[in-house]
Design a protein around this motif. Structure first.
Motif, PDB file in Angstrom:
ATOM      1  N   GLY A  35       0.833  -1.064   0.076  1.00 42.37           N
ATOM      2  CA  GLY A  35      -0.201   0.075  -0.123  1.00 42.37           C
ATOM      3  C   GLY A  35       0.748   1.370  -0.164  1.00 42.37           C
ATOM      4  O   GLY A  35       0.275   2.308   0.260  1.00 42.37           O
ATOM      5  N   GLU A  36       1.977   1.199  -0.406  1.00 42.61           N
ATOM      6  CA  GLU A  36       2.855   2.236  -0.359  1.00 42.61           C
ATOM      7  C   GLU A  36       2.881   3.286  -1.617  1.00 42.61           C
ATOM      8  O   GLU A  36       2.262   2.712  -2.684  1.00 42.61           O
ATOM      9  CB  GLU A  36       4.402   2.169  -0.545  1.00 42.61           C
ATOM     10  CG  GLU A  36       4.909   1.433   0.593  1.00 42.61           C
ATOM     11  CD  GLU A  36       6.425   1.127   0.686  1.00 42.61           C
ATOM     12  OE1 GLU A  36       7.347   1.892   0.161  1.00 42.61           O
ATOM     13  OE2 GLU A  36       6.851  -0.065   0.781  1.00 42.61           O
ATOM     14  N   PRO A  37       2.606   4.593  -1.420  1.00 40.57           N
ATOM     15  CA  PRO A  37       2.444   5.237  -2.647  1.00 40.57           C
ATOM     16  C   PRO A  37       3.628   5.042  -3.722  1.00 40.57           C
ATOM     17  O   PRO A  37       4.718   4.843  -3.281  1.00 40.57           O
ATOM     18  CB  PRO A  37       2.653   6.791  -2.250  1.00 40.57           C
ATOM     19  CG  PRO A  37       2.401   6.727  -0.633  1.00 40.57           C
ATOM     20  CD  PRO A  37       3.133   5.250  -0.393  1.00 40.57           C
ATOM     21  N   VAL A  38       3.269   4.935  -4.803  1.00 45.90           N
ATOM     22  CA  VAL A  38       4.046   4.322  -6.317  1.00 45.90           C
ATOM     23  C   VAL A  38       4.735   5.686  -6.609  1.00 45.90           C
ATOM     24  O   VAL A  38       4.101   6.283  -7.379  1.00 45.90           O
ATOM     25  CB  VAL A  38       3.757   3.598  -6.978  1.00 45.90           C
ATOM     26  CG1 VAL A  38       4.637   3.319  -8.047  1.00 45.90           C
ATOM     27  CG2 VAL A  38       3.270   2.242  -6.226  1.00 45.90           C
ATOM     28  N   LEU A  43      10.609   3.977  -6.030  1.00 51.04           N
ATOM     29  CA  LEU A  43      11.011   2.625  -6.694  1.00 51.04           C
ATOM     30  C   LEU A  43      12.448   2.368  -7.027  1.00 51.04           C
ATOM     31  O   LEU A  43      13.027   1.377  -6.650  1.00 51.04           O
ATOM     32  CB  LEU A  43      10.186   2.438  -7.926  1.00 51.04           C
ATOM     33  CG  LEU A  43      10.511   1.119  -8.850  1.00 51.04           C
ATOM     34  CD1 LEU A  43      10.050  -0.116  -7.778  1.00 51.04           C
ATOM     35  CD2 LEU A  43       9.505   1.113 -10.093  1.00 51.04           C
ATOM     36  N   ALA A  44      13.016   3.491  -7.460  1.00 52.05           N
ATOM     37  CA  ALA A  44      14.401   3.637  -7.794  1.00 52.05           C
ATOM     38  C   ALA A  44      15.416   3.178  -6.471  1.00 52.05           C
ATOM     39  O   ALA A  44      16.176   2.657  -6.345  1.00 52.05           O
ATOM     40  CB  ALA A  44      14.952   4.813  -8.596  1.00 52.05           C
ATOM     41  N   SER A  45      14.779   3.940  -5.413  1.00 53.35           N
ATOM     42  CA  SER A  45      15.445   3.835  -4.145  1.00 53.35           C
ATOM     43  C   SER A  45      15.478   2.314  -3.730  1.00 53.35           C
ATOM     44  O   SER A  45      16.239   1.766  -3.195  1.00 53.35           O
ATOM     45  CB  SER A  45      15.031   4.982  -3.085  1.00 53.35           C
ATOM     46  OG  SER A  45      15.574   4.691  -1.804  1.00 53.35           O
ATOM     47  N   LYS A  46      14.256   1.869  -3.653  1.00 53.60           N
ATOM     48  CA  LYS A  46      14.013   0.424  -3.075  1.00 53.60           C
ATOM     49  C   LYS A  46      14.294  -0.790  -3.949  1.00 53.60           C
ATOM     50  O   LYS A  46      14.886  -1.764  -3.389  1.00 53.60           O
ATOM     51  CB  LYS A  46      12.536   0.185  -2.757  1.00 53.60           C
ATOM     52  CG  LYS A  46      11.818   1.028  -1.761  1.00 53.60           C
ATOM     53  CD  LYS A  46      10.435   0.851  -1.588  1.00 53.60           C
ATOM     54  CE  LYS A  46       9.885   1.592  -0.173  1.00 53.60           C
ATOM     55  NZ  LYS A  46      10.003   0.725   0.817  1.00 53.60           N
ATOM     56  N   ALA A  47      14.431  -0.540  -5.213  1.00 55.65           N
ATOM     57  CA  ALA A  47      14.958  -1.374  -5.886  1.00 55.65           C
ATOM     58  C   ALA A  47      16.520  -1.427  -6.389  1.00 55.65           C
ATOM     59  O   ALA A  47      17.185  -2.238  -7.018  1.00 55.65           O
ATOM     60  CB  ALA A  47      14.102  -1.399  -7.309  1.00 55.65           C
ATOM     61  N   ALA A  48      17.079  -0.283  -5.809  1.00 56.70           N
ATOM     62  CA  ALA A  48      18.547   0.006  -5.993  1.00 56.70           C
ATOM     63  C   ALA A  48      18.829   0.210  -7.388  1.00 56.70           C
ATOM     64  O   ALA A  48      19.922  -0.414  -8.131  1.00 56.70           O
ATOM     65  CB  ALA A  48      19.420  -0.939  -5.503  1.00 56.70           C
ATOM     66  N   VAL A  49      17.860   0.922  -8.093  1.00 52.52           N
ATOM     67  CA  VAL A  49      18.258   1.189  -9.573  1.00 52.52           C
ATOM     68  C   VAL A  49      18.164   2.745  -9.740  1.00 52.52           C
ATOM     69  O   VAL A  49      17.836   3.355  -8.928  1.00 52.52           O
ATOM     70  CB  VAL A  49      17.331   0.523 -10.468  1.00 52.52           C
ATOM     71  CG1 VAL A  49      17.237  -1.062 -10.733  1.00 52.52           C
ATOM     72  CG2 VAL A  49      15.980   1.176 -10.298  1.00 52.52           C
ATOM     73  N   SER A  50      18.817   3.162 -10.837  1.00 63.17           N
ATOM     74  CA  SER A  50      18.915   4.755 -11.168  1.00 63.17           C
ATOM     75  C   SER A  50      17.224   5.181 -11.696  1.00 63.17           C
ATOM     76  O   SER A  50      16.550   4.510 -12.250  1.00 63.17           O
ATOM     77  CB  SER A  50      19.890   5.059 -11.956  1.00 63.17           C
ATOM     78  OG  SER A  50      19.437   4.735 -13.358  1.00 63.17           O
ATOM     79  N   ARG A  51      17.040   6.355 -11.244  1.00 63.08           N
ATOM     80  CA  ARG A  51      15.530   6.959 -11.733  1.00 63.08           C
ATOM     81  C   ARG A  51      15.792   7.057 -13.413  1.00 63.08           C
ATOM     82  O   ARG A  51      14.905   6.872 -14.029  1.00 63.08           O
ATOM     83  CB  ARG A  51      15.325   8.320 -11.110  1.00 63.08           C
ATOM     84  CG  ARG A  51      15.145   8.069 -10.062  1.00 63.08           C
ATOM     85  CD  ARG A  51      14.454   9.715  -9.205  1.00 63.08           C
ATOM     86  NE  ARG A  51      15.714  10.586  -9.481  1.00 63.08           N
ATOM     87  CZ  ARG A  51      15.752  11.711  -9.285  1.00 63.08           C
ATOM     88  NH1 ARG A  51      14.813  12.305  -9.004  1.00 63.08           N
ATOM     89  NH2 ARG A  51      17.134  12.469  -9.651  1.00 63.08           N
ATOM     90  N   PRO A  71      -5.029   5.749  -7.788  1.00 67.92           N
ATOM     91  CA  PRO A  71      -4.301   5.684  -6.378  1.00 67.92           C
ATOM     92  C   PRO A  71      -5.281   4.406  -5.505  1.00 67.92           C
ATOM     93  O   PRO A  71      -4.770   4.167  -4.758  1.00 67.92           O
ATOM     94  CB  PRO A  71      -4.061   7.006  -5.924  1.00 67.92           C
ATOM     95  CG  PRO A  71      -5.219   7.650  -6.679  1.00 67.92           C
ATOM     96  CD  PRO A  71      -5.259   6.942  -8.011  1.00 67.92           C
ATOM     97  N   GLN A  72      -6.697   4.559  -5.949  1.00 65.36           N
ATOM     98  CA  GLN A  72      -7.603   3.601  -5.165  1.00 65.36           C
ATOM     99  C   GLN A  72      -7.038   2.256  -5.093  1.00 65.36           C
ATOM    100  O   GLN A  72      -7.485   1.601  -4.146  1.00 65.36           O
ATOM    101  CB  GLN A  72      -8.955   3.842  -5.543  1.00 65.36           C
ATOM    102  CG  GLN A  72      -9.311   3.149  -7.006  1.00 65.36           C
ATOM    103  CD  GLN A  72      -9.171   4.152  -8.114  1.00 65.36           C
ATOM    104  OE1 GLN A  72      -8.632   5.290  -7.763  1.00 65.36           O
ATOM    105  NE2 GLN A  72      -9.504   3.791  -9.130  1.00 65.36           N
ATOM    106  N   ARG A  73      -6.151   1.909  -5.914  1.00 64.50           N
ATOM    107  CA  ARG A  73      -5.762   0.428  -6.044  1.00 64.50           C
ATOM    108  C   ARG A  73      -4.891   0.241  -4.859  1.00 64.50           C
ATOM    109  O   ARG A  73      -4.208  -0.896  -4.548  1.00 64.50           O
ATOM    110  CB  ARG A  73      -4.989   0.155  -7.151  1.00 64.50           C
ATOM    111  CG  ARG A  73      -5.808   0.134  -8.416  1.00 64.50           C
ATOM    112  CD  ARG A  73      -5.288  -0.443  -9.413  1.00 64.50           C
ATOM    113  NE  ARG A  73      -6.155  -0.418 -10.809  1.00 64.50           N
ATOM    114  CZ  ARG A  73      -5.960  -0.732 -12.062  1.00 64.50           C
ATOM    115  NH1 ARG A  73      -4.578  -1.076 -12.353  1.00 64.50           N
ATOM    116  NH2 ARG A  73      -6.806  -0.608 -12.833  1.00 64.50           N
TER     117      ARG A  73
END
Length: 141
Positions: A35-38, A43-51, A71-73
């Motif tokens: 349920g985190e805002p995407v 995503l880049a930070s959590k997946a350890a990839v660059s934006r 966002p209701q999902r």
């Protein structure tokens, strides 16, 4: 470079790209599940990839944009971060304490300046009293 070596490098690059893409997609799915805002930055930070790398992946970007448009999902609203925010009263208390500390430090600073001026005066007086009269000073030559 021999063709065999170039082929192995290309194969390694493709495998690495697939691993990175899989890691980003798995992280995105976990974010949605939790349920985190995407956002691209999260995503880049959590997946350890660059934006920048995410921006070059059209399918991944499309998924992110779709999640941002709907966002209701996501099960947790964006207001969930307000739980960690300080209350108005606690902010006022912190400001009051900061002002008290500032007042105390200003008074201490003023006292230290006065003490320093007094010591400088005493030092100047001691130098003038212990200095020999000008006619008693002998030239070094």
């Amino acid at each position: 470079m021999p063709s065999d070596r170039a082929d192995r490098l290309a194969a390694h690059a493709r495998a690495r790209h697939q691993q990175t893409l899989q890691r980003a997609e798995t992280t995105l799915a976990d974010m949605v599940k939790d349920g985190e805002p995407v956002t691209i930055s999260r995503l880049a930070s959590k997946a350890a990839v660059s934006r920048a790398w995410i921006y070059t992946q059209p399918d991944l970007r499309a998924q992110i944009e779709q999640l941002q448009q709907h966002p209701q999902r996501q099960s947790v609203s964006r207001d969930s971060t307000s739980v960690n925010r300080a209350t108005t009263e606690s902010l006022r208390r912190r400001l009051t304490l900061a002002l008290e500390t500032l007042t105390q430090l200003r008074a201490e600073n003023q006292q230290l300046r006065q003490d320093l001026a007094r010591v400088h005066g005493q030092l100047r007086q001691a130098k003038t009293q212990s200095a020999p009269p000008p006619e008693a000073i002998q030239a070094p030559f």
